[in-house]
Design an enzyme around this catalytic site. Structure first.
Site, short mmCIF file in Angstrom:
data_model
loop_
_atom_site.label_atom_id
_atom_site.label_comp_id
_atom_site.label_asym_id
_atom_site.label_seq_id
_atom_site.Cartn_x
_atom_site.Cartn_y
_atom_site.Cartn_z
N HIS A 1 0.84 -1.19 0.00
CA HIS A 1 0.00 0.00 0.00
C HIS A 1 0.87 1.24 0.00
CE1 HIS A 1 -3.55 2.45 0.68
NE2 HIS A 1 -2.81 3.16 1.50
N ASP B 1 -14.94 3.56 7.14
CA ASP B 1 -13.90 4.45 6.65
C ASP B 1 -14.45 5.44 5.65
OD1 ASP B 1 -11.16 5.42 6.23
OD2 ASP B 1 -11.46 4.60 4.24
N ARG C 1 -14.15 13.77 7.56
CA ARG C 1 -12.83 14.37 7.79
C ARG C 1 -12.51 15.39 6.71
NH1 ARG C 1 -9.26 9.42 7.50
NH2 ARG C 1 -7.56 10.92 7.72
N SER D 1 -7.60 4.54 9.06
CA SER D 1 -8.26 4.53 7.76
C SER D 1 -7.57 3.54 6.82
CB SER D 1 -8.22 5.95 7.17
OG SER D 1 -8.55 5.96 5.80
N LYS E 1 -8.77 -0.86 5.97
CA LYS E 1 -9.00 -1.41 4.63
C LYS E 1 -8.03 -2.54 4.32
CE LYS E 1 -8.87 2.88 3.27
NZ LYS E 1 -8.89 4.21 2.65
#
Ligand code: URA
Ligand code: CA
Length: 442
Positions: free
Chosen positions: A82, A161, A168, A183, A187
């Site tokens: 990621h 999320d 946010r 967050s 995921k």
């Protein structure tokens, strides 16, 4: 439990229990807790932070808010990667097939653009016929067969999320380390891989502009992942200028193909080699980092990674002939060269501004569900350290021909470049490596 009392508790700097944190998440999803109370909670977290335990509990509550993907039908160690988001970050398109060609197993869910940063799903959709919405069985079958699949993250994955991020985004609470960590990790944990390699970006074009903040974010995420039973490593990498030379969708697919054909920009190649090495090491394919990186380098040189990309495209319904004929990708109506107004050396390229210029040109969404023109983007002919003369091409805009957009994008773009009399070295890409054992500065 009383929401008012819980908000007050967090506001006053006390710690919330796992049950209290879960109460917020469950209440938000059921509609029992209105947005204004969630917003107050987020602001209290923004100012007071969260303990490691609170942040883990928030992550787990968010992970459990939706579907948790079961990858047990796939044999072997599944490794995910990621990136915290950057500009022109073509990495996944190169890395996923390359790691699969090198003995790793990549069952990856990926997203669309977020803020000024691009999304892999949008890029994949520029390949004619490519399907990114496979159902669970087809996803598992594909990975078992060819060791890689890239699909779109569904709305069922960590729905908490999605709601929190939207809040946010409009309450100035995006740039909070515990909220970003929860967050991203919610995921990643829900997506089910056994190991996760994180690429935490720092610099102008990143969510975390300061190195110290990127380090803190990386440590927080590694800790959450290990506590949840996953293998974790994070690299901190520079996003001082866009990665590679292409920024956009079809244009980045082409850059990925070029890179897998050993014709890629050096920074992208270097990053892919590091991240791929970590993924192989974690998967047990190699026993040292050096050995892992040399497997990656070998499969770039012999084009096994490129063959795997072709296989992946075909497996998901795409036209694999784009590999040999990249002109089959969406082509822009107009290519327009931007000339340098001075002579000297490129000393800085504001990645955030380049990302913005690309959006203004039409490569990004203007509303939530708008379609984007996949042919639009920017190609950088000059990067930091390069010499440039007046009138020489700095970059090429891939445009739909709309003059208003071209003018606005060009104005933003030209301000992104700093050109000075003295040559400077390109910025160092790899800054630190973080595991549960500690931080290694590189
Ligand atoms: N990426 C995410 O998925 N979430 C954040 O909060 C920031 C970046
Ligand atoms: Ca790129």
């Amino acid at each position: 439990m009383n929401v008012y009392e819980l908000i007050k508790k967090k506001r006053d700097g006390l710690q919330l229990s796992a049950d209290e944190i879960r109460y917020f998440i469950v209440g938000m999803l059921s509609g029992d807790i209105p947005d204004y109370q969630m917003a107050a909670f987020l602001m209290a977290v923004y100012f007071n932070g969260m303990s490691a335990r609170e942040c883990f509990d928030l992550t787990m509550a968010m992970t459990q808010s939706g579907e948790q993907v079961d990858l047990s039908g796939i044999k072997g160690f599944k490794v995910d990667k990621h990136s915290t988001g950057g500009v022109g970050d073509t990495t996944t398109l190169v890395l996923a097939p390359l790691v699969a060609a090198s003995g790793g197993i990549v069952a990856k869910m990926t997203g669309r653009e977020l803020g000024h940063t691009g999304g892999t799903v949008d890029k994949l959709e520029s390949i004619p016929g490519m399907r990114v919405a496979l159902d669970r069985d087809e996803f598992v079958d594909t990975v078992n067969r060819i060791h890689v699949s890239l699909i779109s993250q569904t709305a069922r994955l960590a729905p908490a999320d999605k709601q929190l991020y939207a809040l946010r985004n409009v309450t100035a609470t995006v740039d909070s380390i515990p909220l970003i960590a929860a967050s991203i990790m919610s995921k990643k944990l829900a997506a089910g891989s056994d190991g996760i390699v994180l690429d935490v970006k720092t610099g102008q074009g990143a969510f975390m502009q300061k190195y110290e903040d990127a380090l803190e974010l990386a440590k927080t995420m590694v800790k959450i992942g290990e506590e949840a039973g996953r293998r974790m490593v994070a690299l901190i990498t520079a996003m001082q200028q866009p990665l590679g030379r292409a920024i956009g969708n079809a244009i980045e697919v082409r850059e990925a193909i070029d890179t897998l054909a050993e014709n890629g920009p050096s920074d992208l190649v270097a990053l892919v080699t590091e991240l791929g090495g970590e993924m192989l090491l974690m998967s047990g394919v190699a026993s040292t980092r050096e050995a892992a990186k040399s497997i990656i380098a070998k499969n770039l040189a012999n084009r096994k990674g490129l063959d795997k990309l072709a296989e992946l495209i075909a497996a998901q319904g795409g036209d694999r002939s784009v590999i040999d004929h990249p002109d089959l990708l969406p082509q822009p109506a107009l290519k327009l060269e931007i000339a340098s107004e001075t002579t000297g050396y490129v000393t800085a390229i504001d990645a955030l501004a380049v990302g913005l210029a690309s959006r203004v040109l039409g490569a990004g969404r203007t509303t939530k569900d708008a379609a984007i023109d996949l042919s639009i983007g920017i190609y950088l002919n000059k990067k930091i350290g390069d010499r440039v003369k007046t009138g020489e091409t700095l970059a090429v805009l891939h445009s739909d021909g709309d003059n208003k957009k071209i003018k606005a994008a060009t104005d933003i773009f030209l301000k992104a470049y700093a050109i000075g009399p003295d040559r400077i070295e390109p910025p160092k890409l790899l800054l630190a490596r973080i595991t549960g054992a500690g931080v290694e500065e590189l």
